[in-house]
Design a protein around this motif. Structure first.
Motif, mmCIF file in Angstrom:
data_model
loop_
_atom_site.group_PDB
_atom_site.id
_atom_site.type_symbol
_atom_site.label_atom_id
_atom_site.label_comp_id
_atom_site.label_asym_id
_atom_site.label_seq_id
_atom_site.Cartn_x
_atom_site.Cartn_y
_atom_site.Cartn_z
ATOM 1 N N ARG A 195 0.838 -1.206 0.000
ATOM 2 C CA ARG A 195 0.000 0.000 0.000
ATOM 3 C C ARG A 195 0.871 1.254 0.000
ATOM 4 O O ARG A 195 0.540 2.256 -0.642
ATOM 5 C CB ARG A 195 -0.904 -0.012 1.236
ATOM 6 C CG ARG A 195 -1.993 1.070 1.251
ATOM 7 C CD ARG A 195 -3.188 0.685 0.401
ATOM 8 N NE ARG A 195 -3.834 -0.515 0.897
ATOM 9 C CZ ARG A 195 -4.755 -0.518 1.885
ATOM 10 N NH1 ARG A 195 -5.128 0.612 2.454
ATOM 11 N NH2 ARG A 195 -5.316 -1.652 2.242
ATOM 12 N N GLU B 240 0.009 5.915 9.357
ATOM 13 C CA GLU B 240 -1.384 5.918 8.896
ATOM 14 C C GLU B 240 -1.791 4.546 8.352
ATOM 15 O O GLU B 240 -2.885 4.034 8.648
ATOM 16 C CB GLU B 240 -1.563 6.978 7.809
ATOM 17 C CG GLU B 240 -1.323 8.403 8.267
ATOM 18 C CD GLU B 240 -1.410 9.383 7.105
ATOM 19 O OE1 GLU B 240 -1.835 8.959 6.008
ATOM 20 O OE2 GLU B 240 -1.048 10.566 7.292
ATOM 21 N N LEU B 241 -0.915 3.947 7.539
ATOM 22 C CA LEU B 241 -1.251 2.672 6.911
ATOM 23 C C LEU B 241 -1.357 1.552 7.931
ATOM 24 O O LEU B 241 -2.190 0.647 7.780
ATOM 25 C CB LEU B 241 -0.189 2.330 5.853
ATOM 26 C CG LEU B 241 -0.150 3.246 4.629
ATOM 27 C CD1 LEU B 241 1.003 2.857 3.710
ATOM 28 C CD2 LEU B 241 -1.477 3.160 3.867
ATOM 29 N N SER C 225 -2.442 1.782 10.976
ATOM 30 C CA SER C 225 -3.758 1.923 11.616
ATOM 31 C C SER C 225 -4.877 1.488 10.675
ATOM 32 O O SER C 225 -5.807 0.764 11.069
ATOM 33 C CB SER C 225 -3.966 3.378 12.057
ATOM 34 O OG SER C 225 -2.987 3.765 12.987
ATOM 35 N N GLU C 226 -4.779 1.904 9.408
ATOM 36 C CA GLU C 226 -5.835 1.575 8.443
ATOM 37 C C GLU C 226 -5.943 0.071 8.209
ATOM 38 O O GLU C 226 -7.031 -0.513 8.281
ATOM 39 C CB GLU C 226 -5.553 2.278 7.108
ATOM 40 C CG GLU C 226 -5.722 3.779 7.134
ATOM 41 C CD GLU C 226 -5.364 4.411 5.788
ATOM 42 O OE1 GLU C 226 -5.212 3.637 4.815
ATOM 43 O OE2 GLU C 226 -5.239 5.652 5.718
ATOM 44 N N GLU D 119 -8.818 -2.739 8.976
ATOM 45 C CA GLU D 119 -9.429 -3.548 7.925
ATOM 46 C C GLU D 119 -9.358 -5.033 8.253
ATOM 47 O O GLU D 119 -10.279 -5.794 7.940
ATOM 48 C CB GLU D 119 -8.717 -3.292 6.597
ATOM 49 C CG GLU D 119 -8.917 -1.894 6.033
ATOM 50 C CD GLU D 119 -8.046 -1.663 4.809
ATOM 51 O OE1 GLU D 119 -7.399 -2.639 4.354
ATOM 52 O OE2 GLU D 119 -8.008 -0.514 4.305
#
Length: 500
Positions: A87, A109-110, A112-113, A117
């Motif tokens: 990502r 950020e990634l 956490s995202e 998911e």
């Protein structure tokens, strides 16, 4: 126990069975040996962040499966990292010159995202550790970053992905740090060698390189390294050691260094000798600091690692052959070329072959005050090795002529050893007197006298003058480097403890 804690425990214990992981719906189980399964109502299979095996991995035939099937916990952790990595590449594809801070922020950020998911619960500490690991993978040297940042570690030795050893305070110990796979290790190797325009593959499985901070790196990979890719990193101190540091460590004495300083400033040719890991390069760095600032210095090395502080320095480095086996430039060619560069001093990182002949000729033809290092066990062995290396140049010279060249070229030998307790000492400072018709005459000016070993295994002894007055004192005085003869008076050992 958190996901990362369980992964770390399994890696340190080397356990292949694993406790049951989270439910299958939270994260897929990777199946590297099987073809991709049809889409299911769960998360997709982990993508390969390298877009398939790296070119280096494919060229060497290293197979990730050789390390065994990852456990469920390890597979979840690896898959999470793979998803984040992919990502990151997708979202920052157009931001080629992204700063370090921007990449770290994006990784946060990634993490956490993607954790949300995949319905994974990560503590703040887990998230921080994962971001740090991914940052090292993306921007650094992966698991090695922590070891290279540790100021107490002087050498890092990687014997395959699961066996990493470090040297701290002269002692070698195994580190709990490991690589996840051969693929990750080969990617780190590729990053190291490609940064200086070199390559390593099955046709050229050995390479010398350096890190950005100047640390020396040697790499050897299969098929020559039977147990996996091997890396040896000789770390460089961010702050080069000074004379005072060597005196404090017990490596030398102030009187010894005053004599050597006068010899270097007085333009005498000096050879620093010793075994592997004895500290020759460190000592050569310190000796080079005695060269006056107004002189032009040319340094020649296989992998540039000398840290000269003078302003007028030309640094030359050898070059390996290209893919077609052409274009190699060796130390001998650089030594010959350096003679046309109007050098006041020539500093060769290490003489190990035919370049010794050219170095001796340079010392005998007006380029006095030169410095170099040689691998040898004793000062007498230095002379024998130099004779052998001259013969390696293909020069059909009689031994007598070679010895005469050595006797007239070399003025001083500074011999260093790594003792059994890991401490490093300058055990001999030897003056070369001349050629007596059969052999090169030498005499010790300073030496280390060992008196024993204590109950903790530390070497006991003391550094002392031998009582011999150097014949070069008159020459040094003529060069403006007068020395008090009293420093050559033998000492009585007040303290015999060996410092490390």
């Amino acid at each position: 126990m958190s996901l990362l804690d369980r992964v770390q425990r399994q890696q340190q214990e080397g356990a292949t069975p694993a406790p049951p992981g989270p439910p299958a719906s939270t994260l897929p189980r990777p199946t590297p040996a099987a073809p991709p399964r049809p889409a299911a109502p769960v998360a997709p299979p982990a993508p390969d962040p390298t877009g398939g095996r790296s070119a280096l991995l494919a060229r060497t035939g290293m197979q990730r499966a050789a390390l065994g099937r990852p456990s469920a916990i390890q597979a979840q952790y690896q898959t999470l990292r793979a998803l984040i990595h992919q990502r990151l590449v997708e979202e920052m594809l157009d931001e080629v010159n992204s700063s370090h801070e921007a990449v770290v922020a994006k990784l946060g950020e990634l993490v956490s995202e993607i954790a949300a998911e995949q319905s994974l619960s990560l503590t703040r500490q887990d998230k921080q550790r994962l971001v740090e690991a991914l940052t090292n993978d993306v921007l650094g040297l992966g698991p090695l970053e922590g070891l290279l940042a540790d100021p107490d570690i002087t050498e890092v030795m990687v014997n395959g992905p699961k066996h990493i050893f470090v040297e701290q305070r002269g002692k070698i110990t195994r580190s709990p740090v490991t690589f996840e796979s051969n693929e990750q290790l080969m990617q780190v190797i590729d990053r190291i060698v490609s940064s200086i325009g070199r390559r390593v593959d099955e046709s050229s499985p050995m390479v010398d390189a350096r890190l950005k901070d100047g640390s020396r790196v040697n790499v050897i990979i299969p098929p020559l390294a039977l147990k996996g890719p091997t890396i040896t990193i000789r770390k460089f101190s961010k702050d080069p050691l000074q004379v005072e540091d060597l005196v404090k460590f017990g490596t030398t004495t102030a009187d010894m260094m005053e004599f050597v300083r006068a010899c270097v400033a007085g333009r005498m040719n000096v050879v620093v000798s010793g075994g592997t890991g004895s500290g020759k390069t460190t000592t050569l760095n310190i000796l080079s600091s005695f060269i006056p600032d107004d002189e032009r210095i040319v340094t020649i090395e296989d992998a540039a690692e000398l840290q000269l502080r003078q302003e007028h320095v030309v640094t030359l480095e050898t070059r390996p052959p290209n893919v077609e086996g052409r274009g190699a430039v060796h130390i001998r060619e650089l030594v010959i070329n350096s003679l046309r560069m109007r050098p006041d001093r020539i500093v060769v990182g290490e003489c190990r072959g035919g370049e010794a002949l050219d170095m001796l000729q340079a010392m005998n033809t007006g380029h006095d005050g030169s410095l170099t290092t040689v691998h040898a066990n004793t000062p007498s062995d230095v002379l024998a090795r130099l004779e052998t290396m001259v013969l390696m140049a293909g020069a059909e010279l009689p031994s007598r002529a070679i010895r005469e060249q050595i006797a007239s070229a070399i003025n001083l030998i500074v011999h260093q050893m790594r003792l059994r307790d890991g401490s490093r000492k300058i055990v001999n400072i030897t003056e070369v007197l001349g050629f007596d018709g059969e052999r090169v005459e030498v005499q010790d000016i300073f030496h280390f006298r060992q008196t024993g070993v204590d109950e903790d295994g530390r070497v006991l002894g003391y550094l002392t003058p031998t009582g011999t007055i150097p014949r070069c004192l008159e020459q040094l005085q003529a060069a403006g480097e007068a020395i008090d003869p009293s420093i050559f008076t033998p000492l009585r050992p007040a303290v015999v403890g060996g410092n490390s």
